[in-house]
Enzyme design. Structure first.
Site, PDB file in Angstrom:
ATOM      1  N   ARG A  68       0.831  -1.216   0.000  1.00 41.07           N
ATOM      2  CA  ARG A  68       0.000   0.000   0.000  1.00 41.07           C
ATOM      3  C   ARG A  68       0.863   1.262   0.000  1.00 41.07           C
ATOM      4  NH1 ARG A  68      -3.811  -0.076  -2.373  1.00 41.07           N
ATOM      5  NH2 ARG A  68      -4.748   1.774  -1.440  1.00 41.07           N
ATOM      6  N   ILE A  69       1.808   1.343   0.941  1.00 41.14           N
ATOM      7  CA  ILE A  69       2.608   2.567   1.060  1.00 41.14           C
ATOM      8  C   ILE A  69       3.609   2.682  -0.092  1.00 41.14           C
ATOM      9  CG2 ILE A  69       4.212   3.883   2.526  1.00 41.14           C
ATOM     10  CD1 ILE A  69       1.261   3.818   3.519  1.00 41.14           C
TER      11      ILE A  69
ATOM     12  N   ARG B 103      15.051 -10.859  -1.945  1.00 40.72           N
ATOM     13  CA  ARG B 103      14.515 -10.987  -0.587  1.00 40.72           C
ATOM     14  C   ARG B 103      15.422 -10.314   0.436  1.00 40.72           C
ATOM     15  NH1 ARG B 103      10.667 -15.537   0.851  1.00 40.72           N
ATOM     16  NH2 ARG B 103       9.689 -16.078  -1.127  1.00 40.72           N
TER      17      ARG B 103
ATOM     18  N   CYS C 248       1.493   7.022  10.357  1.00 42.73           N
ATOM     19  CA  CYS C 248       0.471   7.926   9.818  1.00 42.73           C
ATOM     20  C   CYS C 248      -0.245   8.648  10.953  1.00 42.73           C
ATOM     21  CB  CYS C 248      -0.529   7.142   8.964  1.00 42.73           C
ATOM     22  SG  CYS C 248      -1.277   5.722   9.785  1.00 42.73           S
TER      23      CYS C 248
ATOM     24  N   THR D   1      -6.378  -1.964   7.940  1.00 46.86           N
ATOM     25  CA  THR D   1      -5.106  -2.055   7.209  1.00 46.86           C
ATOM     26  C   THR D   1      -4.804  -3.523   6.900  1.00 46.86           C
ATOM     27  OG1 THR D   1      -3.769  -2.185   9.222  1.00 46.86           O
ATOM     28  CG2 THR D   1      -4.153   0.024   8.302  1.00 46.86           C
TER      29      THR D   1
ATOM     30  N   ARG E 112      -9.949  -0.068  15.644  1.00 45.87           N
ATOM     31  CA  ARG E 112      -9.970  -0.400  14.224  1.00 45.87           C
ATOM     32  C   ARG E 112     -11.442  -0.554  13.819  1.00 45.87           C
ATOM     33  NH1 ARG E 112      -5.265  -1.916  11.562  1.00 45.87           N
ATOM     34  NH2 ARG E 112      -3.525  -0.896  12.627  1.00 45.87           N
TER      35      ARG E 112
END
Length: 333
Positions: A11-12, A78, A150, A180, A232
């Protein structure tokens, strides 16, 4: 313009890349992700359930990811020590796997030719910087830094303004936080944090967060004065901080609004926002700012005890700050 490599195209990683192409503050030259092949990278970057389809051109060509005609070298290592960042010309690396979050682990990127590493998560030992709050304390001797979380990026600008003007005696923070990737779609095992393993779309889940304590690291005078927790909730994106504080200097709620608006229009423009509109979470999806103060949502019990509310796009606002921090660091080279 500083040349940047991205480690971890989640995502980021993807949204930092998106922010970089939209703002043109940094240049993405390489991406490493051992779990996503090139064609899948094209697809994942182009289509986004939360932020919509990328409006530019995305394709795979000659073994590279090409965004708006700009070719990006792709690796699938990796071990971060094996990524040849230098060959791609990347001097800064965004460490966004969520795995290599200490100075020792993140420093592996230096072996491949990177000069500096920016961890896109809180770190146990790397110095944390929040744009608009303590970014001026950055200096060239640092090779590994953290952009904090965040939630810390949302809380710290508001806490700074309130503390500078009225002095925070103590405070508690709650963040009502969107789902998330670490959460489960249905109930499943989750180590020692049993509640975190419950179905994300079915529950409001009380959870821990280090965001409030981390504010004490970026604003030393607040160290030990703030702590917090998270709930959440079943929304895909955009979160909101509820900061309840005791003030040393008496202040009417209107005075608080005035100083926050002055900061949002002045020194913290682009970082801190201010709204008097009747907004809800969806209204901030895609907002580039770290923290948007909701003047109409806060309440005061008296002149010393207040609850303040501030919104954030926990994905995109944060990703923009990662780009801003790198641009700031590059200006000090």
């Amino acid at each position: 313009m500083v040349k940047v490599g991205i480690n971890g195209f989640g995502r980021i990683g993807r949204l930092v890349t998106r922010a970089a192409f939209l703002t043109k503050k940094v240049e993405i030259v390489a991406i490493n992700d051992p779990f996503i092949d090139l064609d899948y990278m094209v697809y994942m970057f182009q289509y986004d359930s939360t932020h919509g389809k990328y409006k530019g051109e995305v394709k795979a060509e000659g073994g590279k990811l090409v965004i708006d005609g700009h070719a990006i070298t792709v690796y699938s290592e990796r071990d971060p020590a094996n990524i040849k960042w230098g060959d791609a010309g990347a001097t800064y690396v965004v460490e966004s796997t969520g795995v290599f979050t200490t100075i020792e682990k993140a420093s592996a990127h230096i072996k491949g030719g990177a000069k500096r590493v920016i961890i896109s998560a809180p770190s146990a030992d790397a110095p944390m910087f929040v744009m608009g709050v303590n970014h001026e304390k950055y200096d060239n001797s640092l090779t590994v830094v953290s952009n904090a979380s965040c939630t810390t990026n949302c809380l710290a600008p508001l806490a700074k303004v309130i503390n500078d003007n009225f002095v925070i005696v103590e405070g508690l923070m709650s963040t009502v936080h969107a789902i998330t990737a670490t959460q489960k779609t249905v109930d499943g095992p989750s180590g020692k944090l049993w509640r975190d393993g419950r179905g994300a779309s079915q529950n409001i889940i009380p959870a821990s967060t280090g965001a409030a304590k981390a504010v004490g690291k970026v604003i030393p005078e607040l160290n030990g004065k703030l702590t917090g927790m998270a709930f959440r909730v079943p929304t895909p994106n955009v979160s909101v901080v509820d900061l309840t504080v005791r003030l040393e200097k008496p202040a009417k709620y209107d005075e608080i609004k005035k100083v926050v608006k002055a900061a949002a229009d002045g020194p913290m423009k682009g970082i801190l926002g201010y709204t008097e509109h009747q907004v809800v979470s969806t209204d901030f999806n895609g907002d580039c700012r770290s923290s948007i103060f909701d003047a109409g949502a806060g309440i005061a019990l008296n002149d010393h005890f207040v609850k303040l509310v501030t919104w954030y796009d926990n994905e995109f606002g944060y990703s923009n700050r990662v780009c801003d921090l790198m641009a700031h660091m590059a200006s000090k080279e």
